[in-house]
Design a protein around this motif. Structure first.
Motif, PDB file in Angstrom:
ATOM      1  N   SER A  67       2.380  -4.291  -5.398  1.00 28.38           N
ATOM      2  CA  SER A  67       2.257  -2.883  -5.765  1.00 28.38           C
ATOM      3  C   SER A  67       2.601  -1.951  -4.606  1.00 28.38           C
ATOM      4  O   SER A  67       2.994  -0.822  -4.819  1.00 28.38           O
ATOM      5  CB  SER A  67       0.845  -2.582  -6.271  1.00 28.38           C
ATOM      6  OG  SER A  67      -0.099  -2.905  -5.271  1.00 28.38           O
ATOM      7  N   SER A  68       2.473  -2.446  -3.369  1.00 27.48           N
ATOM      8  CA  SER A  68       2.812  -1.595  -2.223  1.00 27.48           C
ATOM      9  C   SER A  68       3.773  -2.339  -1.292  1.00 27.48           C
ATOM     10  O   SER A  68       3.694  -3.555  -1.122  1.00 27.48           O
ATOM     11  CB  SER A  68       1.559  -1.163  -1.471  1.00 27.48           C
ATOM     12  OG  SER A  68       1.245  -1.997  -0.409  1.00 27.48           O
ATOM     13  N   GLU A  69       4.650  -1.565  -0.697  1.00 30.09           N
ATOM     14  CA  GLU A  69       5.640  -2.136   0.225  1.00 30.09           C
ATOM     15  C   GLU A  69       4.964  -2.711   1.470  1.00 30.09           C
ATOM     16  O   GLU A  69       5.390  -3.729   2.004  1.00 30.09           O
ATOM     17  CB  GLU A  69       6.641  -1.051   0.612  1.00 30.09           C
ATOM     18  CG  GLU A  69       7.856  -1.579   1.322  1.00 30.09           C
ATOM     19  CD  GLU A  69       8.903  -0.504   1.542  1.00 30.09           C
ATOM     20  OE1 GLU A  69       9.468  -0.478   2.652  1.00 30.09           O
ATOM     21  OE2 GLU A  69       9.148   0.294   0.622  1.00 30.09           O
ATOM     22  N   ARG A  70       3.911  -2.067   1.917  1.00 33.09           N
ATOM     23  CA  ARG A  70       3.177  -2.542   3.098  1.00 33.09           C
ATOM     24  C   ARG A  70       2.567  -3.924   2.852  1.00 33.09           C
ATOM     25  O   ARG A  70       2.671  -4.825   3.692  1.00 33.09           O
ATOM     26  CB  ARG A  70       2.083  -1.535   3.463  1.00 33.09           C
ATOM     27  CG  ARG A  70       1.321  -1.908   4.718  1.00 33.09           C
ATOM     28  CD  ARG A  70       0.368  -0.771   5.119  1.00 33.09           C
ATOM     29  NE  ARG A  70      -0.291  -1.091   6.358  1.00 33.09           N
ATOM     30  CZ  ARG A  70      -1.493  -1.672   6.427  1.00 33.09           C
ATOM     31  NH1 ARG A  70      -2.141  -1.989   5.331  1.00 33.09           N
ATOM     32  NH2 ARG A  70      -2.038  -1.928   7.605  1.00 33.09           N
ATOM     33  N   THR A  71       1.971  -4.125   1.699  1.00 33.85           N
ATOM     34  CA  THR A  71       1.384  -5.422   1.348  1.00 33.85           C
ATOM     35  C   THR A  71       2.465  -6.493   1.254  1.00 33.85           C
ATOM     36  O   THR A  71       2.278  -7.626   1.701  1.00 33.85           O
ATOM     37  CB  THR A  71       0.633  -5.318   0.003  1.00 33.85           C
ATOM     38  OG1 THR A  71      -0.286  -4.236   0.068  1.00 33.85           O
ATOM     39  CG2 THR A  71      -0.102  -6.596  -0.305  1.00 33.85           C
ATOM     40  N   ALA A  72       3.625  -6.131   0.689  1.00 29.30           N
ATOM     41  CA  ALA A  72       4.736  -7.073   0.571  1.00 29.30           C
ATOM     42  C   ALA A  72       5.224  -7.504   1.953  1.00 29.30           C
ATOM     43  O   ALA A  72       5.465  -8.695   2.197  1.00 29.30           O
ATOM     44  CB  ALA A  72       5.868  -6.439  -0.221  1.00 29.30           C
ATOM     45  N   ARG A  73       5.351  -6.551   2.876  1.00 27.22           N
ATOM     46  CA  ARG A  73       5.791  -6.880   4.245  1.00 27.22           C
ATOM     47  C   ARG A  73       4.786  -7.790   4.948  1.00 27.22           C
ATOM     48  O   ARG A  73       5.170  -8.716   5.655  1.00 27.22           O
ATOM     49  CB  ARG A  73       6.002  -5.610   5.059  1.00 27.22           C
ATOM     50  CG  ARG A  73       7.225  -4.848   4.666  1.00 27.22           C
ATOM     51  CD  ARG A  73       7.557  -3.761   5.689  1.00 27.22           C
ATOM     52  NE  ARG A  73       8.633  -2.936   5.231  1.00 27.22           N
ATOM     53  CZ  ARG A  73       9.916  -3.282   5.240  1.00 27.22           C
ATOM     54  NH1 ARG A  73      10.262  -4.462   5.685  1.00 27.22           N
ATOM     55  NH2 ARG A  73      10.842  -2.465   4.797  1.00 27.22           N
ATOM     56  N   MET A  74       3.506  -7.519   4.754  1.00 25.80           N
ATOM     57  CA  MET A  74       2.476  -8.356   5.374  1.00 25.80           C
ATOM     58  C   MET A  74       2.507  -9.780   4.811  1.00 25.80           C
ATOM     59  O   MET A  74       2.394 -10.757   5.555  1.00 25.80           O
ATOM     60  CB  MET A  74       1.098  -7.729   5.173  1.00 25.80           C
ATOM     61  CG  MET A  74       0.881  -6.492   6.013  1.00 25.80           C
ATOM     62  SD  MET A  74      -0.688  -5.641   5.702  1.00 25.80           S
ATOM     63  CE  MET A  74      -1.872  -6.931   5.786  1.00 25.80           C
ATOM     64  N   ALA A  75       2.688  -9.914   3.498  1.00 28.44           N
ATOM     65  CA  ALA A  75       2.740 -11.232   2.864  1.00 28.44           C
ATOM     66  C   ALA A  75       3.958 -12.018   3.351  1.00 28.44           C
ATOM     67  O   ALA A  75       3.857 -13.215   3.657  1.00 28.44           O
ATOM     68  CB  ALA A  75       2.773 -11.081   1.349  1.00 28.44           C
TER      69      ALA A  75
END
Length: 151
Positions: free
Chosen positions: A23-31
């Protein structure tokens, strides 16, 4: 959701595919960063990634698939096309990539990817069951050889 298993559907992926799963680009980058740190994903070059195989520890993508997605117009060219078709008598560690868009040469998994300026737009095909490979057809390859030898 296990991101690694989701990304295994794509031989090569970018942040666009990862962002679509969160849902968020920040979470995707962290994953994605976590998978890179755990050596489950490899960075091919800026913006392109591939998963590592659980069977043999190598990338799940081959050099022909990589060459076909470096730029939107890229395709396998020159002697690398002969290797793909099985007509070359030796394996080279340079991959020649034709493209309308210039890119800087880079190395991944022991192969060096070289940019070749596109000479003509005809004769580029997507082989059936090729896994997304874009390549010059056999007729174009023989024409290029004929033109080189008899100019």
């Amino acid at each position: 959701m296990n991101l690694y298993y989701e990304l295994l559907q794509y031989p090569i992926f970018s942040m666009k595919e990862v962002n679509a799963l969160y849902s968020s680009e920040r979470t995707a980058r962290m994953a994605l960063g976590k998978l890179l740190k755990e050596n489950m994903v490899l960075k091919i070059r800026n913006g392109l990634y591939t998963c590592l195989s659980g069977e043999n520890g190598g990338p799940v993508v081959n050099r022909f698939q990589i060459a076909s997605v470096i730029t939107p117009s890229s395709y396998v060219s020159h002697h690398t096309a002969f290797e793909y078709y099985g007509t070359a008598d030796q394996v080279f560690y340079e991959v020649y990539v034709g493209s309308e868009t210039r890119f800087h040469d880079f190395e991944f998994d022991g192969y060096t990817y070289h940019y070749v300026k596109e000479q003509m737009k005809e004769g580029i095909v997507f082989p059936e069951f090729g896994g997304g490979v874009r390549i010059t057809d056999k007729e174009r390859k023989f024409k290029e050889i004929f033109d080189i030898r008899y100019k």
